[in-house]
Design an enzyme around this catalytic site. Structure first.
Site, PDB file in Angstrom:
ATOM      1  N   ASN A   9       0.874  -1.166   0.000  1.00 37.27           N
ATOM      2  CA  ASN A   9       0.000   0.000   0.000  1.00 37.27           C
ATOM      3  C   ASN A   9       0.917   1.223   0.000  1.00 37.27           C
ATOM      4  O   ASN A   9       1.467   1.585   1.035  1.00 37.27           O
ATOM      5  CB  ASN A   9      -0.894  -0.023   1.252  1.00 37.27           C
ATOM      6  CG  ASN A   9      -1.690   1.261   1.422  1.00 37.27           C
ATOM      7  OD1 ASN A   9      -1.771   2.078   0.507  1.00 37.27           O
ATOM      8  ND2 ASN A   9      -2.273   1.444   2.602  1.00 37.27           N
ATOM      9  N   LYS A  11       0.210   4.227  -0.293  1.00 33.75           N
ATOM     10  CA  LYS A  11      -0.390   5.455   0.256  1.00 33.75           C
ATOM     11  C   LYS A  11      -0.092   6.624  -0.689  1.00 33.75           C
ATOM     12  O   LYS A  11      -0.006   6.416  -1.894  1.00 33.75           O
ATOM     13  CB  LYS A  11       0.099   5.695   1.693  1.00 33.75           C
ATOM     14  CG  LYS A  11      -0.054   4.433   2.547  1.00 33.75           C
ATOM     15  CD  LYS A  11       0.062   4.670   4.021  1.00 33.75           C
ATOM     16  CE  LYS A  11      -0.126   3.331   4.740  1.00 33.75           C
ATOM     17  NZ  LYS A  11      -0.236   3.487   6.179  1.00 33.75           N
ATOM     18  N   HIS A  94      -9.605   1.548   4.416  1.00 38.87           N
ATOM     19  CA  HIS A  94      -8.359   1.715   5.167  1.00 38.87           C
ATOM     20  C   HIS A  94      -8.605   2.673   6.333  1.00 38.87           C
ATOM     21  O   HIS A  94      -9.367   3.635   6.204  1.00 38.87           O
ATOM     22  CB  HIS A  94      -7.246   2.255   4.261  1.00 38.87           C
ATOM     23  CG  HIS A  94      -5.909   2.210   4.917  1.00 38.87           C
ATOM     24  ND1 HIS A  94      -5.499   3.178   5.810  1.00 38.87           N
ATOM     25  CD2 HIS A  94      -4.919   1.293   4.865  1.00 38.87           C
ATOM     26  CE1 HIS A  94      -4.296   2.855   6.258  1.00 38.87           C
ATOM     27  NE2 HIS A  94      -3.917   1.716   5.702  1.00 38.87           N
ATOM     28  N   GLU A  96      -6.990   5.040   7.492  1.00 38.80           N
ATOM     29  CA  GLU A  96      -6.728   6.459   7.210  1.00 38.80           C
ATOM     30  C   GLU A  96      -7.923   7.101   6.512  1.00 38.80           C
ATOM     31  O   GLU A  96      -8.222   8.273   6.740  1.00 38.80           O
ATOM     32  CB  GLU A  96      -5.433   6.594   6.382  1.00 38.80           C
ATOM     33  CG  GLU A  96      -4.211   6.330   7.258  1.00 38.80           C
ATOM     34  CD  GLU A  96      -3.005   5.749   6.544  1.00 38.80           C
ATOM     35  OE1 GLU A  96      -2.936   5.804   5.296  1.00 38.80           O
ATOM     36  OE2 GLU A  96      -2.127   5.207   7.241  1.00 38.80           O
ATOM     37  N   GLU A 166      -5.931  -4.646  10.280  1.00 43.33           N
ATOM     38  CA  GLU A 166      -4.889  -3.659  10.516  1.00 43.33           C
ATOM     39  C   GLU A 166      -5.183  -2.895  11.802  1.00 43.33           C
ATOM     40  O   GLU A 166      -5.930  -1.905  11.788  1.00 43.33           O
ATOM     41  CB  GLU A 166      -4.848  -2.655   9.359  1.00 43.33           C
ATOM     42  CG  GLU A 166      -4.540  -3.279   8.014  1.00 43.33           C
ATOM     43  CD  GLU A 166      -3.850  -2.285   7.090  1.00 43.33           C
ATOM     44  OE1 GLU A 166      -2.777  -2.618   6.593  1.00 43.33           O
ATOM     45  OE2 GLU A 166      -4.370  -1.175   6.916  1.00 43.33           O
ATOM     46  N   GLY A 172       2.224   2.240  10.803  1.00 42.53           N
ATOM     47  CA  GLY A 172       3.239   3.288  10.686  1.00 42.53           C
ATOM     48  C   GLY A 172       3.882   3.662  12.005  1.00 42.53           C
ATOM     49  O   GLY A 172       4.580   4.661  12.088  1.00 42.53           O
ATOM     50  N   SER A 211       2.999  -2.185  10.414  1.00 44.60           N
ATOM     51  CA  SER A 211       4.436  -2.312  10.689  1.00 44.60           C
ATOM     52  C   SER A 211       4.983  -3.710  10.398  1.00 44.60           C
ATOM     53  O   SER A 211       5.846  -4.200  11.127  1.00 44.60           O
ATOM     54  CB  SER A 211       4.753  -1.885  12.123  1.00 44.60           C
ATOM     55  OG  SER A 211       4.365  -0.528  12.323  1.00 44.60           O
TER      56      SER A 211
END
Ligand code: PGA
Length: 249
Positions: A9, A11, A94, A96, A166, A172, A211
């Site tokens: 991904n 991003k 996702h 985010e 996730e 991250g 991660s």
């Protein structure tokens, strides 16, 4: 038997030059062993992926999709457009997008349906925040996130998704769920899939994201219900991405 799948991904990262170098490095290092793989890239780079990856072992896809098939929706990209660039996958839900764009469980379900209707495989992301984990709400949160998708898709279509667990607190941050923590959630998600469609629950790939790196990928992917990874930071370096692909025992 489920195959393993590793998806990058990217991003909101990349440039034509950087992408070409990254994809060259990945293609040069693939040796036919390890997991299946794909990259989910910013929409402007789908054409470049099609040019560089067609005929290779690397599939590609997008990071979001519109709920509507076409029309007056300024700024949106619909599933048919992603198909036009030969995408196989699209990430939906996702964390985010849930956090910064207010995407609800119902909206994510509609995006998954739009993807499937167009012949794409949605990679449906679910995951709890740190506060939710500490409050003991993990299973309820991810259960509701998956439940909304299953309810809209129904048992037949639900078997055609890829799912990705996730934990938001692991994305991250360098903090990874331990293999046992991840496996516990993956097993619960598969049980929920089984309630929806007993036969095909065994075929749905459930990825772990947060991660994941070459150093921790092997132990995570050795868990019975972890079928691969959705990789952010480590997908931007060919050596790391390849290391994760090869970490499949
Ligand atoms: P990360 O991101 O690997 O950088 O933690 C994973 C993701 O957000 O999909």
């Amino acid at each position: 038997m489920r195959s393993k799948l590793v998806v990058g991904n990217w991003k909101m990262n990349g440039s034509r030059e950087a992408n070409a170098a990254l994809l060259d490095g990945i293609l040069a290092g693939l040796d036919g062993t390890g997991a299946d793989c794909a990259v989910c890239v910013p929409a402007p780079y789908l054409f470049q992926c099609e040019q560089l990856l067609a005929g290779s072992a690397v599939a590609w896809g997008a990071q979001d999709v519109a709920t509507e098939p076409c029309g007056a929706f300024t700024g949106e990209v619909c599933a048919a457009m992603l198909r036009d660039f030969a995408c196989r996958y699209v990430i939906v839900g996702h964390s985010e997008r849930r956090a910064y764009h207010g995407e609800s469980n119902a909206l994510v379900a509609r995006k998954a349906k739009a993807a499937l209707d167009a012949g794409l495989t949605p990679i449906v992301c679910v995951g709890e925040t740190l506060a939710q984990r500490e409050a003991g709400e993990t299973m309820a949160v991810v259960g509701a996130q998956l439940g909304a998708v299953l309810a809209l898709l129904g048992p037949g279509a639900a078997a055609k998704i890829v799912l990705s667990y996730e934990p938001v607190w692991a994305i991250g941050t360098g903090k990874t769920a331990t293999p046992a923590m991840a496996q516990e959630v993956h097993a619960a998600l598969r049980a929920q899939l089984r309630d929806c469609n007993a036969e095909s629950a065994e075929n749905v790939q459930i990825l772990y994201g947060g991660s994941m790196k070459p150093e921790n990928a092997r132990d995570l992917m050795a868990q019975p219900d972890i079928d691969g990874g959705l990789i952010g930071g480590a997908a931007l370096k060919a050596a790391d991405f390849l290391g994760i692909i090869r970490a499949v025992a």
